[in-house]
Scaffold this active site. Structure first.
Site, PDB file in Angstrom:
ATOM      1  N   GLU A 229      14.693  -8.766  29.823  1.00 56.11           N
ATOM      2  CA  GLU A 229      15.318  -7.639  30.540  1.00 56.11           C
ATOM      3  C   GLU A 229      14.693  -6.382  29.963  1.00 56.11           C
ATOM      4  OE1 GLU A 229      17.380  -7.774  32.945  1.00 56.11           O
ATOM      5  OE2 GLU A 229      18.336  -9.734  32.848  1.00 56.11           O
ATOM      6  N   CYS A 263      18.754   1.563  31.433  1.00 55.58           N
ATOM      7  CA  CYS A 263      17.559   0.938  32.022  1.00 55.58           C
ATOM      8  C   CYS A 263      17.544   1.089  33.535  1.00 55.58           C
ATOM      9  CB  CYS A 263      17.492  -0.528  31.619  1.00 55.58           C
ATOM     10  SG  CYS A 263      18.992  -1.426  31.988  1.00 55.58           S
TER      11      CYS A 263
HETATM   12  P1  NAP Z   1      13.212  -1.642  21.716  1.00 55.14           P
HETATM   13  O1  NAP Z   1      12.600  -0.681  20.754  1.00 55.14           O
HETATM   14  O2  NAP Z   1      12.331  -2.554  22.441  1.00 55.14           O
HETATM   15  O3  NAP Z   1      14.292  -2.464  20.864  1.00 55.14           O
HETATM   16  C1  NAP Z   1      15.058  -3.502  21.431  1.00 55.14           C
HETATM   17  C2  NAP Z   1      15.277  -4.578  20.396  1.00 55.14           C
HETATM   18  O4  NAP Z   1      14.019  -5.196  20.102  1.00 55.14           O
HETATM   19  C3  NAP Z   1      15.808  -4.068  19.060  1.00 55.14           C
HETATM   20  O5  NAP Z   1      16.651  -5.031  18.515  1.00 55.14           O
HETATM   21  C4  NAP Z   1      14.548  -3.918  18.220  1.00 55.14           C
HETATM   22  O6  NAP Z   1      14.825  -4.018  16.842  1.00 55.14           O
HETATM   23  C5  NAP Z   1      13.741  -5.122  18.699  1.00 55.14           C
HETATM   24  N1  NAP Z   1      12.307  -4.988  18.592  1.00 55.14           N
HETATM   25  C6  NAP Z   1      11.542  -3.872  18.758  1.00 55.14           C
HETATM   26  N2  NAP Z   1      10.239  -4.182  18.631  1.00 55.14           N
HETATM   27  C7  NAP Z   1      10.162  -5.516  18.399  1.00 55.14           C
HETATM   28  C8  NAP Z   1       9.099  -6.430  18.188  1.00 55.14           C
HETATM   29  N3  NAP Z   1       7.828  -6.039  18.201  1.00 55.14           N
HETATM   30  N4  NAP Z   1       9.405  -7.726  17.966  1.00 55.14           N
HETATM   31  C9  NAP Z   1      10.687  -8.141  17.964  1.00 55.14           C
HETATM   32  N5  NAP Z   1      11.744  -7.330  18.151  1.00 55.14           N
HETATM   33  C10 NAP Z   1      11.488  -6.027  18.380  1.00 55.14           C
HETATM   34  O7  NAP Z   1      14.050  -0.920  22.821  1.00 55.14           O
HETATM   35  P2  NAP Z   1      15.166   0.155  22.658  1.00 55.14           P
HETATM   36  O8  NAP Z   1      14.518   1.454  22.339  1.00 55.14           O
HETATM   37  O9  NAP Z   1      16.229  -0.331  21.720  1.00 55.14           O
HETATM   38  O10 NAP Z   1      15.790   0.163  24.149  1.00 55.14           O
HETATM   39  C11 NAP Z   1      15.240   0.905  25.169  1.00 55.14           C
HETATM   40  C12 NAP Z   1      14.488   0.051  26.173  1.00 55.14           C
HETATM   41  O11 NAP Z   1      15.287  -1.054  26.587  1.00 55.14           O
HETATM   42  C13 NAP Z   1      14.207   0.841  27.430  1.00 55.14           C
HETATM   43  O12 NAP Z   1      12.913   0.562  27.871  1.00 55.14           O
HETATM   44  C14 NAP Z   1      15.241   0.314  28.398  1.00 55.14           C
HETATM   45  O13 NAP Z   1      14.927   0.507  29.750  1.00 55.14           O
HETATM   46  C15 NAP Z   1      15.320  -1.112  28.003  1.00 55.14           C
HETATM   47  N6  NAP Z   1      16.582  -1.732  28.467  1.00 55.14           N
HETATM   48  C16 NAP Z   1      16.547  -2.670  29.435  1.00 55.14           C
HETATM   49  C17 NAP Z   1      17.734  -3.235  29.920  1.00 55.14           C
HETATM   50  C18 NAP Z   1      17.749  -4.282  30.993  1.00 55.14           C
HETATM   51  O14 NAP Z   1      18.795  -4.880  31.203  1.00 55.14           O
HETATM   52  N7  NAP Z   1      16.670  -4.538  31.693  1.00 55.14           N
HETATM   53  C19 NAP Z   1      18.954  -2.821  29.361  1.00 55.14           C
HETATM   54  C20 NAP Z   1      18.935  -1.858  28.365  1.00 55.14           C
HETATM   55  C21 NAP Z   1      17.741  -1.321  27.914  1.00 55.14           C
HETATM   56  P3  NAP Z   1      14.759  -2.706  15.877  1.00 55.14           P
HETATM   57  O15 NAP Z   1      15.795  -1.764  16.341  1.00 55.14           O
HETATM   58  O16 NAP Z   1      15.060  -3.282  14.548  1.00 55.14           O
HETATM   59  O17 NAP Z   1      13.367  -2.167  16.013  1.00 55.14           O
END
Ligand code: NAP
Length: 455
Positions: A229, A263
């Site tokens: 997602e 999102c």
């Molecule tokens: P993010 O930086 O990708 O982080 C999401 C999760 O992934 C966190 O637990 C993060 O841990 C972990 N993570 C980050 N990089 C990683 C890697 N290389 N390997 C493994 N785990 C990793 O995203 P965010 O800033 O929290 O959220 C924003 C994004 O999520 C936006 O693009 C938004 O549109 C999307 N989103 C999508 C949905 C949907 O349902 N489609 C819903 C909500 C949000 P750490 O915090 O420890 O880095």
């Protein structure tokens, strides 16, 4: 020992610290959970439902505490945090009420004496989750997973570890057996070790495109199923017959809810030429009037972004869009105050190739795009790497439906902001990910869809 520091984004002050857990400790916990799975998978839907109703009660009884915690950790306006907890309780009740039907055996008539499809649990599932809906995103995964007989292991975003532990505690309070759901405070660099653990059978990630690509490729190397997602930069088409008051109310709330960090939020507004200037004028007025303030104040319309580094990245994207010819109509300046605040901002006259058109702006910044007619509006909407949740605003429902069917997105709503609903599938196409959550489609992502044939 590594430590996670939690900073209140409204004040910039540290509010808590949590010790990271070592990879060895994690592996031991996963091993225990695998053993727990062998009993949990044999419990009946009724037994699981009983616990799920209790979890809904626990969430409601502790609503104020959980809402305040979410607001402190990631800056959500307090009223929206309370609504998030209520939505979590409703998901618990939806799956408690419906799992028996959603996962009932399906008889298929063949030449066998008896043949049918049955849905069996698969084991321990890792969920990597974001901070933007710190309770809801986790519950949306965990509730159907556990109702199906699986075990849930959470790697939550580092900045909402208080929420992560509160969710783990809520499962305990509801009486779920130890090991059916737990939180791992690990850094994202250790996610690979967890995915590779032999007891982890599948992974779901909600988050950004880079995190999704990394996790999906590691899981792919290990032949483990994933649901992704990811981000969105979806279009809302404002047609020439739209009621401008309604359209701009939806646009303002859609862009600023959750401080612009949703999102499925309305991010790109594709407006027909005939109403472009009128829309922009009224939208600018309403975005300007929306009060930015402390998320704990009742009259705040939107609060800070969840982290300063994310706010600074967003500002760079705004500057880049302007340097590419985008017109700054409102906002666009970092305010002189503590915390990760960014003002409601409007970028107009955007075109493909500009940052605000091509990429996701994950904060209170709206991209406004002009289209000469319905056909061009559809083309501009679909000219995107993303496809999560889009919308059409029109007084003509038939025209709206015709357009909704042509938009490349997991959901397209007419005259309403896209919102997830446990009765309907939720997910994306293109770089917004794959697989579905919620409804019967979601719960069947992590089961063994098994054929039984009796000759
Ligand atoms: P993010 O930086 O990708 O982080 C999401 C999760 O992934 C966190 O637990 C993060 O841990 C972990 N993570 C980050 N990089 C990683 C890697 N290389 N390997 C493994 N785990 C990793 O995203 P965010 O800033 O929290 O959220 C924003 C994004 O999520 C936006 O693009 C938004 O549109 C999307 N989103 C999508 C949905 C949907 O349902 N489609 C819903 C909500 C949000 P750490 O915090 O420890 O880095």
């Amino acid at each position: 020992m590594e430590i996670t520091k939690i900073i209140n984004p409204a004040t910039g002050k540290k509010i808590a610290e949590y010790d990271r857990i070592s990879v060895n400790e994690v592996k031991n916990k996963i091993k225990t959970s695998h053993q727990v799975f062998n009993t949990w998978k044999n419990t009946s839907f009724d037994e699981r439902a009983k616990l799920m109703y209790k979890l809904a009660d626990v969430l409601e009884e502790n609503k104020e505490e959980y809402a305040q915690l979410a607001t402190r950790e990631m800056g959500k306006v307090i009223g929206q945090s309370r609504k998030e907890i209520e939505k979590c309780a409703s998901i618990c009740r939806y799956y408690a009420d419906n799992t028996k039907d959603l996962l009932a055996n399906q008889t298929v008539k063949t030449e066998a004496e008896k043949s049918y499809v049955t849905f069996q649990p698969i084991g321990v599932i890792l969920a990597v989750m974001p901070w933007n809906f710190p309770f809801y995103q986790v519950i949306r995964f965990a509730v159907p997973a556990l109702m199906a007989g699986n075990i849930g292991v959470l790697k939550h975003a580092s900045n909402v570890q208080g929420c992560a532990f509160a969710i783990e505690d809520a499962f305990k309070k509801a009486g779920f057996p130890d090991g059916t759901f737990f939180n791992l405070n690990i850094s994202s660099k250790h996610v690979k070790d967890i995915i590779e653990d032999k007891h982890i059978v599948a992974v779901t990630l909600t988050g950004s495109d880079p995190a999704g690509r990394s996790v999906a490729s590691i899981a792919g190397q290990n032949l483990k199923k994933t649901v992704m997602e990811l981000g969105g930069s979806d279009a809302y088409l404002i047609l020439d017959d739209a009621d401008m008051e309604k359209a701009t109310d939806l646009a303002t709330f859609g862009r600023l809810q959750n401080n612009g960090q949703t999102c499925i939020a309305a991010k790109r507004f594709v407006v027909l030429d005939a109403v472009y200037d009128e829309f922009l004028k009224l939208f600018t007025k309403k975005m300007k009037e929306a009060k930015m303030g402390l998320p704990t104040d009742d009259d705040t319309y939107y609060g800070p972004m969840s982290r300063k580094d994310l706010r600074d990245e967003l500002h760079e994207q705004v500057k880049k869009t302007i340097s590419q010819g985008g017109r700054l109509v409102l906002g666009g300046e970092i305010p002189d105050r503590e915390g990760a605040f960014y003002p409601a901002t409007i970028l107009a006259d955007l075109k493909p190739g500009m940052e605000g058109f091509d990429n996701e702006l994950f904060g209170p910044v709206a991209s406004v795009i002009r289209a000469k007619d319905d056909q061009e509006a559809i083309e501009l909407a679909n000219n995107s790497q993303f496809g999560l949740g889009s919308g059409v605003i029109t007084e003509n429902k038939e025209r709206g439906e015709k357009i909704a069917l042509q938009l490349e997105a997991g959901s397209s709503y007419v005259n309403k902001l896209v919102a997830s609903d446990p009765r309907l599938p939720f997910g994306g196409v293109k770089n917004s990910g794959y697989g579905r959550e919620l409804s019967g489609y979601g719960i069947r992502e992590f089961v063994n869809t098994k054929t039984i044939w009796i000759d």
